[in-house]
Design a protein around this motif. Structure first.
Motif, PDB file in Angstrom:
ATOM      1  N   PHE A  45       0.774  -1.239   0.000  1.00 51.21           N
ATOM      2  CA  PHE A  45       0.000   0.000   0.000  1.00 51.21           C
ATOM      3  C   PHE A  45       0.807   1.292   0.000  1.00 51.21           C
ATOM      4  O   PHE A  45       0.423   2.269   0.647  1.00 51.21           O
ATOM      5  N   THR A  84      -1.303   5.207  -3.718  1.00 52.70           N
ATOM      6  CA  THR A  84      -2.734   5.421  -3.457  1.00 52.70           C
ATOM      7  C   THR A  84      -3.608   4.592  -4.393  1.00 52.70           C
ATOM      8  O   THR A  84      -4.708   4.205  -4.013  1.00 52.70           O
ATOM      9  N   HIS A  93      -3.296   1.588  -5.122  1.00 50.87           N
ATOM     10  CA  HIS A  93      -3.525   0.268  -4.532  1.00 50.87           C
ATOM     11  C   HIS A  93      -4.529   0.349  -3.389  1.00 50.87           C
ATOM     12  O   HIS A  93      -5.333  -0.560  -3.179  1.00 50.87           O
ATOM     13  N   ILE A  94      -4.481   1.449  -2.655  1.00 53.01           N
ATOM     14  CA  ILE A  94      -5.489   1.671  -1.607  1.00 53.01           C
ATOM     15  C   ILE A  94      -6.857   1.813  -2.269  1.00 53.01           C
ATOM     16  O   ILE A  94      -7.867   1.280  -1.793  1.00 53.01           O
ATOM     17  N   ASP A  95      -6.883   2.509  -3.391  1.00 54.13           N
ATOM     18  CA  ASP A  95      -8.128   2.698  -4.125  1.00 54.13           C
ATOM     19  C   ASP A  95      -8.712   1.343  -4.554  1.00 54.13           C
ATOM     20  O   ASP A  95      -9.916   1.110  -4.418  1.00 54.13           O
ATOM     21  N   ASN A 136     -10.264  -0.265  -1.556  1.00 53.29           N
ATOM     22  CA  ASN A 136     -11.548   0.379  -1.259  1.00 53.29           C
ATOM     23  C   ASN A 136     -12.642  -0.094  -2.222  1.00 53.29           C
ATOM     24  O   ASN A 136     -13.778  -0.345  -1.806  1.00 53.29           O
ATOM     25  N   GLY A 190      -0.787   0.729   6.239  1.00 49.28           N
ATOM     26  CA  GLY A 190      -1.371   1.173   4.972  1.00 49.28           C
ATOM     27  C   GLY A 190      -2.757   0.579   4.740  1.00 49.28           C
ATOM     28  O   GLY A 190      -3.559   1.151   3.998  1.00 49.28           O
ATOM     29  N   GLU A 191      -3.060  -0.551   5.367  1.00 50.22           N
ATOM     30  CA  GLU A 191      -4.386  -1.171   5.218  1.00 50.22           C
ATOM     31  C   GLU A 191      -5.521  -0.284   5.735  1.00 50.22           C
ATOM     32  O   GLU A 191      -6.672  -0.477   5.372  1.00 50.22           O
ATOM     33  N   GLY A 239      -5.909   2.650   4.913  1.00 54.59           N
ATOM     34  CA  GLY A 239      -6.226   3.620   3.871  1.00 54.59           C
ATOM     35  C   GLY A 239      -5.528   4.953   4.105  1.00 54.59           C
ATOM     36  O   GLY A 239      -5.613   5.855   3.270  1.00 54.59           O
ATOM     37  N   GLU A 275      -2.389   7.326   4.051  1.00 58.65           N
ATOM     38  CA  GLU A 275      -1.206   7.308   3.187  1.00 58.65           C
ATOM     39  C   GLU A 275       0.079   7.113   3.990  1.00 58.65           C
ATOM     40  O   GLU A 275       0.363   7.885   4.911  1.00 58.65           O
ATOM     41  N   GLU A 305      -8.484   9.303   1.840  1.00 67.66           N
ATOM     42  CA  GLU A 305      -8.237   8.733   3.172  1.00 67.66           C
ATOM     43  C   GLU A 305      -9.528   8.778   3.987  1.00 67.66           C
ATOM     44  O   GLU A 305      -9.848   7.845   4.721  1.00 67.66           O
ATOM     45  N   ALA A 334     -11.750   6.001   2.929  1.00 64.19           N
ATOM     46  CA  ALA A 334     -11.270   4.707   3.435  1.00 64.19           C
ATOM     47  C   ALA A 334     -11.645   4.563   4.911  1.00 64.19           C
ATOM     48  O   ALA A 334     -12.152   3.526   5.333  1.00 64.19           O
TER      49      ALA A 334
END
Lengths: 243, 243
Positions: free
Chosen positions: A85, A88, A90-92, A95, B117-118, B120, B122, B233, B236
């Protein structure tokens, strides 16, 4: 299910047993190929994993539809160099999986954000991290982050731009040139790193003006401007003052 | 040679192939057992690695002599939960190897510092990291770090004390109580994490006063007070607002 799997920093054997278990049961395996690079190439990974890899470039990952469609109906892996992560995008994706009710398994791995611990600088004392892009004529964010971090004594890590398909990697001297061009004093102590996660990473500490002249052969590279140093950090850096 | 090997965050299968390769050729394998804990116990690791493990407690690692003496004459591994260089003691060992001409191989792995990071949030926007110790009556450093980080908009990660041999782990409610007792406002948004790196980590976002009442079953736990949030963020975190 989407398996988001970090594959570490250097070569094929940096994958975890758990990551390999997950790949083995996937019908599709995407390799994200634009935010970083390994020293192993795609065919080395395919041989070790026993799977064909689909290259996922920025467009494919940012759009995400192909990956999510696959994960909705079958075990699908997205392999990410480093940990999962940092980007961003990958976070997206995570989500969007949660929104769309697609199950996700996250398998972490080493990241440059903690591999910098090899410099002897305390990981707890790093502040905001920024990237220095190739096209940086109007880019101020790395300087803003550095000024803010140094105000409260924190170390500043700069990740350097890269374009793996074109085998183009920004070097520490280029990063030093950018910082000096933005009025960071050439006498500022900096630490240049190259090939963190490799068997023999290159780490050099010295004034920015000397990093400008230094030669690093490994990639990717990253540059640190330390904040307030503890004597143990100073001792560690002394060992890297080869300039 | 000293092989300093991160073994990841959750169980035996979080080791990398490279880490396992290195363990196989070591005549002595130490498991650092006081800075964190896995869900697998020593015998699970021994079975998977095919080696007997020697438990290395704080005294043994801080003193370092036994490990360095072994590494001077034969391949010796020090296994560290998470990544290798979160604790200054491990940096100190690396420095001592370099001083004494003992070869070192570092094999990185996942760290809680990037597993967060999980949430969400940054990773690039985390500031100084601090630990909240069990005995915290006179401890100010977490508060000082939080105030400094939040001044420049950065996220604050608090690692919670633990005493694995006694199976004692500080919980997020205890950490919230500490922060509130130090005049951090109970309405401050916080994110409690438990079992990061596990198949089903627990993440809850809400005001500190509600974290105080929340129940997390996994360990280790860690608490975050976010700084300035980007809308992605926020989105998330909304997903974790179960309080």
């Amino acid at each position: 299910m989407l398996h988001m799997i970090g594959i570490g920093l250097w070569d094929a054997r940096d994958i975890t047993l758990k990551g390999l278990d997950a790949i083995k049961k996937c019908s599709k395996v995407y390799l994200e190929c634009y935010t970083s690079a390994l020293s192993s190439d795609k065919s080395d990974l395919e041989k070790l994993y026993g799977k064909r890899l689909l290259l996922a470039d920025r467009l494919l990952v940012e759009d995400g539809k192909e990956i999510l469609d696959s994960a909705r109906t079958s075990d699908t892996a997205l392999l990410v160099i480093g940990d999962v992560f940092a980007a961003t995008t990958h976070i997206d994706l995570l989500n969007r999986c949660r929104e769309q009710g697609i199950a996700v398994q996250v398998i972490h791995n080493a990241s440059v954000l903690t591999a910098v611990g090899e410099t002897g600088l305390e990981l707890y004392k790093f502040g905001k991290v920024t990237s220095i892009p190739f096209h940086n004529k109007d880019v101020k964010s790395p300087i803003d982050a550095y000024r803010a971090n140094s105000k409260i004594g924190l170390h500043s890590l700069f990740l350097l731009d890269l374009d793996p398909p074109k085998k183009r990697f920004m070097t520490n001297p280029e990063a030093a040139r950018y910082l000096i061009s933005r009025k960071v004093n050439g006498s500022t102590l900096a630490v240049g790193c190259a090939g963190l996660g490799s068997p023999s990473p290159q780490i050099m500490a010295g004034p920015l003006s000397m990093i400008l002249e230094a030669s690093f052969s490994l990639v990717p590279q990253c540059l640190i401007i330390p904040g307030k140093l503890h004597f143990m950090e100073e001792e560690a850096l002394d060992r890297y003052k080869v300039l």
